[in-house]
Design an enzyme around this catalytic site. Structure first.
Site: not given
Ligand code: GLN
Length: 547
Positions: A380, A519, A521
């Site tokens: 990001c 994102h 993750e």
């Protein structure tokens, strides 16, 4: 219809209710049941979107674009069930719904009260999707006795009565403090906490007791007697080396069996825990170690980047290495050369973030990674920093910057390689943001599709060309600069399907340098590590071998 398990906490906060809930979800899955996990938070913010990550930890984003509590991240990581907007609610949201209904006249002139209007709103929330799963696990944030929590406790008490007998159970987490002077575990705080629950009409079926020391049989019996639970339902929760041992540890202590007993499910289906044995083995027996520098701003609170820390661990598990994660404060590089701080790391990760503070340092970290050919993952803001770095130092756009950092009205400090996005397409719909939208809810949030470039490193990582990933940002790399940047060698290897929004950039001639606008993750799991984290750690491992 789902069976409901309500998870509450007492004595102190931070006992790991979220983790216990997530682990129980995983154990029920291992026995063949479908589950969904929910979080009910008593605070008055409408959602955690505007709360500081220093204070509240990471904001976890769902596919359908909700900004939720980080516990939903645990739920997803342990069960693999994608969380939804309707899996998280706060007092703020409940009250705002009630007040909206009141303004609309839905209550037909009645006096609006906590009981029944607020509690009904909570109960309605609990029933969403109840037909879809075997078990619904609902965690109540905070500790019993908190003023804000009362409407939630009252709502779950009523709810269990509204449902047929045996369809809801209550699990309560407490702490057994150890007094080293007398060498004893103390049960009194647990007794008080259960009393508090009982005084609001809730009798726990299962007690999960956090303890640093083994709980002697005698103490277990005492807790059972004084708290009115079965002895087998007093479950010990000891400290663990890794959170991913929690499902096996809770299974060993009999938690899932106690839950099935409480529902009188007999015979209990046998669990298949092979997934968790594999996870444990990978954590306990790494074959090497890599050092990853995380160059960020929110370095004070580990929870601020919870999912990134977990995804890196998963990447390590995929490669059978331990990932040593070290936080490096980006602001140091505002004043100092990054080299002495970053040399010796096998990879560099620049995570997401908001605001200008520390950004020049992050740009320097990206430059260091590019020039020294160290694996880099920019997430990001970390991608935006990598693009600004490429623009400034490779494409010759010396004043490149982000519109986010140009605060002075009318004064433009930067060429906006990263600009404020005000409209975009989601699916077939156009989304438009206005100045008047306020801070909450002005972001590109949730899952968006991207199309990857054949032969790129990301395409290799994902093993396919169509992906969707979760977003949470206001700013976007400006496509107008694509040509200039591509001439400089930066590859736009992932784009939104309409070709307007750059989703991924990479340096093709670098061992591994990738920036993503989303994102990744948030979707990584211990038993299914995210491909980008898997490959990032692999690149770090390769780099470590070169040294
Ligand atoms: N501040 C940047 C934006 O709003 C990046 C956000 C993030 O990293 N999540 O676009």
């Amino acid at each position: 219809m789902a069976r409901f398990i309500f998870i509450t906490g007492g004595v102190v906060s931070s006992l790991g209710k979220g983790l216990a809930s997530a682990a129980l979800g995983a154990l029920l899955q291992a026995r063949g049941y479908s589950v969904r996990l929910r979080k009910l938070d008593p605070y008055l913010n409408v959602d955690p979107g505007t709360m500081s990550p220093f204070e509240h930890g990471e904001v976890f984003v769902t596919d359908d674009g909700a900004e939720t509590d980080l516990d939903l991240g645990h739920y997803e990581r342990f069960t693999g069930v994608p969380a939804r907007m309707t899996d998280s609610v706060s007092s703020g949201r409940i009250y705002s719904n009630v007040l909206e209904k009141e303004r609309r006249g839905d209550y037909l002139g009645k006096t609006i009260q906590v009981v029944p209007h607020v509690t009904n709103e909570i109960k309605e929330f609990l029933t969403i999707g109840e037909d879809e799963v075997d078990f619904m696990l609902c965690e109540i944030g905070g500790t019993v006795g908190d003023i804000e929590g009362l409407p939630f406790f009252e709502a779950i008490r009523q709810f269990s009565h509204d449902k047929p007998r045996g369809q809801c159970i209550f699990m309560h987490l407490t702490l057994l403090p150890y007094l080293s002077a007398s060498g004893e575990l103390k049960t009194k705080p647990t007794q008080h906490s259960v009393k508090e629950l009982q005084s609001i009409g809730i009798a726990p079926d299962i007690l999960v007791c956090r303890s640093e020391q083994p709980i002697p049989e005698k103490e277990r019996e005492k807790i059972a007697l004084f708290c009115n639970v079965r002895k087998e339902s007093v479950v010990a929760a000891y400290d663990l080396k890794s959170i991913y041992e929690a499902p096996l540890a809770y299974h060993d202590q009999g938690l899932d069996q106690a839950v099935l007993d409480a529902f009188q499910i007999s015979p209990a289906p046998k669990p298949d825990l092979s997934r968790w044995y594999d996870v444990k083995d990978r954590i306990e027996n790494p074959e090497g170690e890599v050092r990853v520098a995380i160059v960020g701003k929110y370095t004070q609170l580990e929870d601020a980047y919870k999912s990134i820390a977990e995804a890196l661990t998963h990447g390590g598990m995929a490669n059978r290495v331990k990932v040593r994660q070290e936080w490096v404060d980006a602001e140091i590089f505002d004043r100092e050369d990054p080299a002495p701080h970053l040399e010796g790391f096998d990879a560099i990760l620049v995570p997401g973030g908001f605001g200008e503070r520390g950004t020049e340092g992050k740009i320097k970290a990206a430059q260091f990674a590019r020039e020294r050919r160290i694996p880099y993952l920019g997430i990001c803001l970390g991608m935006q920093m990598a693009v600004i770095e490429a623009a400034r130092n490779v494409a010759g756009l010396e004043d490149a910057g982000s519109e986010e950092f140009d605060h002075e009205a009318g004064k433009k400090r930067f060429t906006h390689v990263v600009y404020h996005l005000k409209e975009w397409v989601q699916g077939n719909e156009k989304v438009v943001r206005k100045k008047t939208d306020g801070k909450g809810g002005t972001m590109r949030l949730g899952a968006y599709d991207a199309v990857l470039k054949e032969g790129s490193k990301v395409a290799q990582a994902y093993g396919r060309l169509d992906i969707d990933e979760r977003h949470r940002h206001r700013y976007e790399v400006d496509i107008q600069f694509r040509e200039e940047l591509e001439k400089a060698g930066l590859c736009f290897s992932g784009m939104s399907p309409d070709g307007r929004l750059p989703e991924i950039v990479e340096w093709p001639d670098h061992p591994w340098f990738i920036g993503v606008q989303y994102h990744p993750e948030l979707k990584s799991k211990p038993f299914d590590p995210h491909p980008l984290f898997r490959d990032f750690v692999r690149a770090a491992k390769d780099a470590a071998l070169l040294v």
